[in-house]
Design a protein around this motif. Structure first.
Motif, PDB file in Angstrom:
ATOM      1  N   PRO A  95      -6.949 -11.764  -8.689  1.00 28.03           N
ATOM      2  CA  PRO A  95      -5.781 -10.938  -7.350  1.00 28.03           C
ATOM      3  C   PRO A  95      -5.033 -10.685  -8.878  1.00 28.03           C
ATOM      4  O   PRO A  95      -4.409  -9.532  -8.403  1.00 28.03           O
ATOM      5  N   GLY A  98      -5.321  -6.897  -9.184  1.00 27.35           N
ATOM      6  CA  GLY A  98      -5.265  -6.195  -8.261  1.00 27.35           C
ATOM      7  C   GLY A  98      -3.590  -5.340  -7.846  1.00 27.35           C
ATOM      8  O   GLY A  98      -3.462  -4.216  -7.661  1.00 27.35           O
ATOM      9  N   ASP A  99      -2.834  -6.986  -9.174  1.00 30.01           N
ATOM     10  CA  ASP A  99      -1.309  -6.147  -7.998  1.00 30.01           C
ATOM     11  C   ASP A  99      -1.104  -5.318  -9.070  1.00 30.01           C
ATOM     12  O   ASP A  99      -0.171  -4.665  -9.084  1.00 30.01           O
ATOM     13  N   ARG A 100      -2.008  -5.023 -10.811  1.00 32.39           N
ATOM     14  CA  ARG A 100      -1.285  -4.182 -11.677  1.00 32.39           C
ATOM     15  C   ARG A 100      -2.262  -2.855 -11.651  1.00 32.39           C
ATOM     16  O   ARG A 100      -1.823  -2.036 -12.115  1.00 32.39           O
ATOM     17  N   ASP A 101      -3.231  -2.788 -10.532  1.00 29.31           N
ATOM     18  CA  ASP A 101      -4.183  -1.451 -10.546  1.00 29.31           C
ATOM     19  C   ASP A 101      -4.424  -1.676  -9.104  1.00 29.31           C
ATOM     20  O   ASP A 101      -5.646  -2.322  -7.972  1.00 29.31           O
ATOM     21  N   GLU A 102      -3.956  -0.570  -7.946  1.00 27.05           N
ATOM     22  CA  GLU A 102      -3.752  -0.943  -7.094  1.00 27.05           C
ATOM     23  C   GLU A 102      -5.394  -0.020  -6.465  1.00 27.05           C
ATOM     24  O   GLU A 102      -5.959  -0.275  -5.402  1.00 27.05           O
ATOM     25  N   GLY A 105      -6.980  -3.576  -6.028  1.00 29.18           N
ATOM     26  CA  GLY A 105      -6.688  -4.315  -5.267  1.00 29.18           C
ATOM     27  C   GLY A 105      -6.791  -3.662  -3.859  1.00 29.18           C
ATOM     28  O   GLY A 105      -7.524  -4.486  -2.932  1.00 29.18           O
ATOM     29  N   ARG A 106      -7.069  -2.664  -3.992  1.00 24.77           N
ATOM     30  CA  ARG A 106      -7.752  -2.222  -2.484  1.00 24.77           C
ATOM     31  C   ARG A 106      -8.865  -2.455  -2.243  1.00 24.77           C
ATOM     32  O   ARG A 106      -9.760  -3.161  -1.236  1.00 24.77           O
ATOM     33  N   GLN A 108     -10.523  -5.109  -3.299  1.00 26.41           N
ATOM     34  CA  GLN A 108     -10.531  -6.759  -3.114  1.00 26.41           C
ATOM     35  C   GLN A 108     -10.218  -6.789  -2.033  1.00 26.41           C
ATOM     36  O   GLN A 108     -10.159  -7.587  -1.159  1.00 26.41           O
ATOM     37  N   HIS A 109      -9.028  -6.062  -1.292  1.00 27.34           N
ATOM     38  CA  HIS A 109      -8.779  -6.170   0.022  1.00 27.34           C
ATOM     39  C   HIS A 109     -10.176  -5.656   1.365  1.00 27.34           C
ATOM     40  O   HIS A 109     -10.074  -6.541   2.059  1.00 27.34           O
TER      41      HIS A 109
END
Length: 278
Positions: A95, A98-102, A105-106, A108-109
């Motif tokens: 996770p 995804g916090d440091r690469d948006e 992050g999208r 993963q969502h």
């Protein structure tokens, strides 16, 4: 036929439903067994003794329950299953990517809890690499299913000894190259656990000694056959196009993937999976 059940604690995000949906659309090795709700089922060839194993997986919160049936080494089969389902990876740091690469992050969502399922083994990945050379994925998938139906065991791909003896009517040099893959498997050069224990670069160099296996195929064997979680595909044009689309035309896979360590393979698969959805 013997049975064996293993309960495996999965570290980090995991959704069996998301992973099964991904594998159902994974044309090179799409699930063919009838799937019951809440269960992932498949049949595969066990590395080493080349027996056939039937697998059913259910999720109990963070525990994967793997139930196997077969006449071979089911303990090794369970380890192999955890590897090709990516359940053996400690993904507690995933996770944070995804916090440091948006962009990730999208992804993963959109694909919550996806574990990038791979081929059952490096051997099956190598066979697919040969079958899919210079033809469409759909055609290659049809060839693979024909080989399994005609020469496999109960839905499993033919064992290397069987494959090496077959006189297959296939386009180009595919039959010759499949024989080379079978010989390599029998010699231990496609031992999945061994390849996974090596650095991805060394593993790719190793499998490139097999006749018919070039750079693209070597990446496929190591990243999706041995299911190595942290390497960058450098011969995947569709991934490069996706990175250019999402990060900008001046960005390269090599550059942006530095943010994905130690899950560069996973991030690459997530991006490709979203592209396929579109």
């Amino acid at each position: 036929m013997s049975t064996h059940t293993v309960r495996h604690e999965v570290l980090g995000p995991w959704s069996l439903d998301t992973s099964r949906e991904f594998w159902e659309g994974f044309a090179p090795a799409a699930l063919t067994a009838e799937q019951r709700p809440g269960t992932l089922s498949t049949v595969f060839r066990v590395d080493g003794d080349w027996s056939t194993a039937h697998l059913a997986v259910i999720q109990r919160d963070t525990v994967a329950e793997l139930s196997l049936e077969g006449d071979g080494d089911l303990e090794s089969a369970a380890e192999q299953a955890a590897r090709f389902l990516a359940l053996d990876v400690d993904a507690q740091q995933w996770p944070g990517i995804g916090d440091r690469d948006e962009v990730i992050g999208r992804a993963q969502h959109a694909l919550p809890g996806l574990r990038p399922c791979g081929f059952h083994s490096a051997y099956e990945a190598a066979a697919w690499a040969v079958l899919s050379q210079r033809i469409r994925v759909e055609q290659a998938a049809h060839l693979r299913q024909r080989v399994i139906a005609d020469h496999g065991d109960d839905g499993a791909f033919p064992a290397p000894e069987r494959l090496a003896a077959l006189h297959l009517d296939l386009p180009g040099r595919k039959a010759e190259y499949l024989h080379a893959v079978a010989d390599a498997a029998l010699d231990g050069r496609l031992d999945t656990a061994r390849l996974r224990s090596m650095t991805p670069e060394d593993a790719m160099d190793s499998v490139r000694s097999i006749t018919g296996i070039g750079p693209f195929a070597a990446e496929l064997i190591v990243l999706r056959g041995a299911n190595a979680p942290d390497a960058v595909p450098t011969h995947e044009r569709r991934l490069a196009a996706e990175v250019a689309e999402l990060y900008g035309p001046d960005r390269s896979v090599a550059e942006v993937s530095e943010l994905w360590r130690p899950f560069r393979t996973w991030a690459s698969v997530y991006l490709r999976a979203l592209a396929e959805r579109r």
